[in-house]
Write a protein that holds these residues in place. Structure first.
Motif, PDB file in Angstrom:
ATOM      1  N   UNK A  16       0.846  -1.193   0.000  1.00  0.00           N
ATOM      2  CA  UNK A  16       0.000   0.000   0.000  1.00  0.00           C
ATOM      3  C   UNK A  16       0.878   1.238   0.000  1.00  0.00           C
ATOM      4  N   UNK A  17       1.321   1.643  -1.191  1.00  0.00           N
ATOM      5  CA  UNK A  17       2.255   2.761  -1.289  1.00  0.00           C
ATOM      6  C   UNK A  17       1.622   4.082  -0.895  1.00  0.00           C
ATOM      7  N   UNK A  18       0.304   4.192  -1.014  1.00  0.00           N
ATOM      8  CA  UNK A  18      -0.345   5.466  -0.722  1.00  0.00           C
ATOM      9  C   UNK A  18      -0.460   5.743   0.778  1.00  0.00           C
ATOM     10  N   UNK A  30       4.421  11.086  -2.959  1.00  0.00           N
ATOM     11  CA  UNK A  30       3.995  12.483  -3.102  1.00  0.00           C
ATOM     12  C   UNK A  30       4.462  13.043  -4.445  1.00  0.00           C
ATOM     13  N   UNK A  31       5.662  12.670  -4.871  1.00  0.00           N
ATOM     14  CA  UNK A  31       6.160  13.101  -6.172  1.00  0.00           C
ATOM     15  C   UNK A  31       5.343  12.518  -7.307  1.00  0.00           C
ATOM     16  N   UNK A  36       1.177  13.390 -11.399  1.00  0.00           N
ATOM     17  CA  UNK A  36      -0.104  12.929 -11.921  1.00  0.00           C
ATOM     18  C   UNK A  36      -1.103  14.075 -12.015  1.00  0.00           C
ATOM     19  N   UNK A  37      -1.262  14.816 -10.937  1.00  0.00           N
ATOM     20  CA  UNK A  37      -2.231  15.915 -10.917  1.00  0.00           C
ATOM     21  C   UNK A  37      -1.836  16.996 -11.915  1.00  0.00           C
ATOM     22  N   UNK A 197      10.191   6.165  -8.382  1.00  0.00           N
ATOM     23  CA  UNK A 197      10.859   5.412  -9.446  1.00  0.00           C
ATOM     24  C   UNK A 197       9.896   5.011 -10.575  1.00  0.00           C
ATOM     25  N   UNK A 198       9.232   5.970 -11.172  1.00  0.00           N
ATOM     26  CA  UNK A 198       8.250   5.684 -12.218  1.00  0.00           C
ATOM     27  C   UNK A 198       8.576   6.447 -13.503  1.00  0.00           C
ATOM     28  N   UNK A 199       7.970   5.991 -14.589  1.00  0.00           N
ATOM     29  CA  UNK A 199       7.887   6.762 -15.829  1.00  0.00           C
ATOM     30  C   UNK A 199       6.416   7.071 -16.061  1.00  0.00           C
TER      31      UNK A 199
END
Length: 208
Positions: A16-18, A30-31, A36-37, A197-199
């Motif tokens: 549960x990363x959130x 948060x990043x 995303x927003x 660590x996402x694209x």
């Protein structure tokens, strides 16, 4: 067509990363949410459909900001949670159980289609991207784990060491460069973000 049973043993959100108490993980999430927003706001749309909505974290974020959001996920248990949350906040029932490969773009479409943390679980990514492109009337927003950073961070926190840091259920693995190269066959890329660590990529579906 690939059916659900071809991958219905793939784990979903094991971590549960959130809502993690880990301060480093919380900063990374948060990043992710900020990127995303920002990208959603750039589209200037109001109608959003989220494929692979899980417990509804991202959809709820947008609903609270005044977007008209609906979504779906493969697993009924997380859809129940998402609908309970949506109903509790006065937005009503917004989410259904559906397999991405079986979604009919004629029946389900939106100005912006969101598909975050889903593609890495799928056996036929090309078919999924084709469906997403047909669902979208204007914009598509996708994200995937960025390799090898994702695995390195898992190993650093002592997770999934037997599989060299690969999260169970991740059957596709992309660096940012390889993921963008894949997308270019299906979409026109507008903006790329790399929240660790996402694209994350904002796109326009290609129209023939």
């Amino acid at each position: 067509m690939v059916k659900k049973q071809a991958y219905d043993n793939v784990p979903g959100n094991l971590y549960d990363k959130y809502n993690t108490p880990n301060p480093i993980a919380r900063r990374m999430v948060a990043g992710f949410r900020a990127s995303f927003v920002d990208l959603v706001l750039r589209t200037h749309v109001k109608q959003v459909y989220e494929i692979g909505c899980g417990e509804g974290e991202l959809s709820m974020e947008l609903l609270r900001r005044g977007f008209d959001v609906f979504g779906s996920d493969l697993e009924s248990s997380v859809i129940d949670i998402a609908n309970d949350r949506s109903i509790a906040e006065g937005f009503g029932k917004r989410f259904i159980v559906a397999d991405i490969y079986d979604v009919n773009p004629i029946d389900v479409s939106a100005d912006l289609v969101v598909c975050c943390e889903v593609l890495e679980h799928l056996p036929d990514v090309g078919q999924a991207l084709s469906v997403l492109g047909r669902m979208s009337r204007s914009w598509l927003l996708v994200s995937v784990p960025r390799e090898p950073v994702w695995r390195i961070l898992n190993v650093a926190r002592g997770k999934y060491l037997g599989s060299l840091g690969n999260t169970p259920g991740h059957i596709q693995h992309w660096s940012s460069r390889k993921f963008l190269a894949l997308l270019e066959d299906y979409v026109d890329i507008v903006e790329v973000r790399r929240p660790l660590p996402w694209t994350m990529v904002l796109c326009r579906p290609k129209r023939s």
